[in-house]
Motif scaffolding. Structure first.
Motif, PDB file in Angstrom:
ATOM      1  N   PHE A   1       0.814  -1.218   0.000  1.00 62.41           N
ATOM      2  CA  PHE A   1       0.000   0.000   0.000  1.00 62.41           C
ATOM      3  C   PHE A   1       0.847   1.268   0.000  1.00 62.41           C
ATOM      4  CE2 PHE A   1      -3.039  -3.080   1.801  1.00 62.41           C
ATOM      5  CZ  PHE A   1      -4.086  -2.885   0.915  1.00 62.41           C
ATOM      6  N   LYS A   2       2.160   1.127   0.265  1.00 63.09           N
ATOM      7  CA  LYS A   2       3.011   2.310   0.280  1.00 63.09           C
ATOM      8  C   LYS A   2       3.069   2.991  -1.079  1.00 63.09           C
ATOM      9  CE  LYS A   2       6.159   0.922   4.009  1.00 63.09           C
ATOM     10  NZ  LYS A   2       7.570   0.609   4.345  1.00 63.09           N
ATOM     11  N   LYS A   3       2.868   2.199  -2.125  1.00 65.14           N
ATOM     12  CA  LYS A   3       2.963   2.773  -3.469  1.00 65.14           C
ATOM     13  C   LYS A   3       1.910   3.842  -3.707  1.00 65.14           C
ATOM     14  CE  LYS A   3      -0.123   0.114  -6.405  1.00 65.14           C
ATOM     15  NZ  LYS A   3      -0.275  -0.418  -7.744  1.00 65.14           N
ATOM     16  N   TYR A   4       0.788   3.760  -2.955  1.00 60.61           N
ATOM     17  CA  TYR A   4      -0.285   4.729  -3.142  1.00 60.61           C
ATOM     18  C   TYR A   4       0.032   6.091  -2.523  1.00 60.61           C
ATOM     19  CZ  TYR A   4      -3.185   0.842  -4.719  1.00 60.61           C
ATOM     20  OH  TYR A   4      -3.687  -0.223  -5.419  1.00 60.61           O
ATOM     21  N   ILE A   5       0.978   6.142  -1.605  1.00 58.98           N
ATOM     22  CA  ILE A   5       1.280   7.411  -0.930  1.00 58.98           C
ATOM     23  C   ILE A   5       2.728   7.842  -1.150  1.00 58.98           C
ATOM     24  CG2 ILE A   5      -0.505   7.143   0.819  1.00 58.98           C
ATOM     25  CD1 ILE A   5       1.647   6.104   2.719  1.00 58.98           C
ATOM     26  N   GLU A   6       3.442   7.172  -2.068  1.00 58.16           N
ATOM     27  CA  GLU A   6       4.815   7.567  -2.366  1.00 58.16           C
ATOM     28  C   GLU A   6       4.869   8.268  -3.711  1.00 58.16           C
ATOM     29  OE1 GLU A   6       7.045   3.947  -2.223  1.00 58.16           O
ATOM     30  OE2 GLU A   6       7.260   3.996  -0.035  1.00 58.16           O
ATOM     31  N   PRO A   7       5.631   9.328  -3.861  1.00 58.70           N
ATOM     32  CA  PRO A   7       6.480   9.971  -2.843  1.00 58.70           C
ATOM     33  C   PRO A   7       5.725  10.917  -1.917  1.00 58.70           C
ATOM     34  CG  PRO A   7       6.725  11.086  -4.923  1.00 58.70           C
ATOM     35  CD  PRO A   7       5.798   9.925  -5.180  1.00 58.70           C
ATOM     36  N   THR A   8       4.427  11.167  -2.221  1.00 51.66           N
ATOM     37  CA  THR A   8       3.632  12.049  -1.379  1.00 51.66           C
ATOM     38  C   THR A   8       2.177  11.589  -1.394  1.00 51.66           C
ATOM     39  OG1 THR A   8       2.776  14.311  -1.148  1.00 51.66           O
ATOM     40  CG2 THR A   8       3.436  13.624  -3.343  1.00 51.66           C
ATOM     41  N   PRO A   9       1.457  11.677  -0.265  1.00 48.43           N
ATOM     42  CA  PRO A   9       0.050  11.261  -0.226  1.00 48.43           C
ATOM     43  C   PRO A   9      -0.847  12.050  -1.174  1.00 48.43           C
ATOM     44  CG  PRO A   9       0.935  11.452   1.999  1.00 48.43           C
ATOM     45  CD  PRO A   9       1.968  12.024   1.074  1.00 48.43           C
ATOM     46  N   VAL A  10      -0.362  13.195  -1.643  1.00 47.04           N
ATOM     47  CA  VAL A  10      -1.162  13.999  -2.574  1.00 47.04           C
ATOM     48  C   VAL A  10      -1.469  13.219  -3.850  1.00 47.04           C
ATOM     49  CG1 VAL A  10      -1.185  16.141  -3.929  1.00 47.04           C
ATOM     50  CG2 VAL A  10      -0.213  16.124  -1.620  1.00 47.04           C
ATOM     51  N   LEU A  11      -0.591  12.271  -4.195  1.00 46.16           N
ATOM     52  CA  LEU A  11      -0.749  11.502  -5.429  1.00 46.16           C
ATOM     53  C   LEU A  11      -1.656  10.283  -5.262  1.00 46.16           C
ATOM     54  CD1 LEU A  11       2.940  11.562  -6.728  1.00 46.16           C
ATOM     55  CD2 LEU A  11       1.049  13.052  -7.383  1.00 46.16           C
TER      56      LEU A  11
END
Length: 251
Positions: free
Chosen positions: A158-168
């Motif tokens: 799930f980290k891929k959804y908030i990397e490099p920033t949760p805005v994405l």
């Protein structure tokens, strides 16, 4: 609200249906019978070829055994190039099944005169000529790369959804929807367009002009199967490794 819905239902476009289909009624479920017939035909060809190639295997392969071993080596190389030496083996059956089913389906549409077989309604065509088939294959690919990501990275997937920033986050979620859409519509659109072009040329110029177009269609059909399987392998690799974050240590 009900009056608004009734107004839309009475609008003429609500009655529009593109094409005619041969339906099977299974309880409350209505399915496209012609797609199942041609899909079972393609599956039968693959099963018969597999049995014939392995029934009396020889040390020095020939005939159908040689053809199937060449196909297996090609699929192994494809999976290895996309997934890497360490990860490719468990995914050879899945990627190989996708490639062979799409390849034989596409070629069946180009080589078999399905239109000569009469149905009560609708007509037979390549399984990949139907959007339902290509969407099903794309959804299977989506399930495969989700499974690959969870099995390799656990909740870290799930980290891929908030990397490099949760805005994405919205863009990352949208990407997961666009992958199966692009896979399904690319395959469906190319196969449908090829069959339509050949059908129109056969009506206009019955013999000589359609032949080179059909030969080109065989080539593009093979390319479409290769593209679908290659992208499936690339998506699975991306799910396991993240967005290009982890590189192979040997480099």
């Amino acid at each position: 609200m009900l009056s608004v819905l009734n107004a839309f239902n009475s609008f003429p476009l609500a009655e529009l249906e593109v094409g005619h289909h041969f339906y099977w009624q299974l309880g409350n479920l209505k399915i496209h019978g012609q797609v199942f017939l041609t899909s079972w035909f393609v599956i039968s060809i693959l099963v018969i070829a597999s049995i014939a190639a392995t029934r009396n295997a020889q040390r020095i392969p020939s005939g159908i055994q040689n053809l199937m071993e060449y196909a297996l080596e090609f699929i192994r190389d494809l999976a290895k190039n996309q997934l890497g030496e360490k990860e490719y083996r468990p995914w050879v059956p899945f990627i190989g099944t996708l490639f062979l089913f799409i390849f034989v389906s596409n070629w069946s549409g180009a080589l078999i005169p399905w239109k000569l077989i009469r149905l009560p309604s609708g007509e037979l065509a390549a399984p990949t000529n139907d959007i339902n088939t290509t969407v099903a294959l794309a959804l299977l690919t989506s399930l495969a790369y989700f499974y690959a990501g969870f099995s390799k990275r656990g909740l870290g997937y799930f980290k891929k959804y908030i990397e490099p920033t949760p805005v994405l986050l919205p863009i990352a979620i949208l990407e997961d929807f666009t992958k199966p859409l692009s896979l399904s519509f690319r395959l469906f659109g190319n196969i449908l367009a090829d069959e339509l072009v050949v059908a129109v040329l056969v009506l206009l110029v019955p013999l000589f002009v359609p032949l080179p177009v059909m030969a080109l269609g065989l080539f593009t059909s093979a390319i479409q199967a290769l593209v679908f399987a290659t992208l499936a392998g690339a998506y699975i690799h991306e799910a396991m490794e993240g967005h290009g974050g982890e590189e192979h240590e040997e480099h």
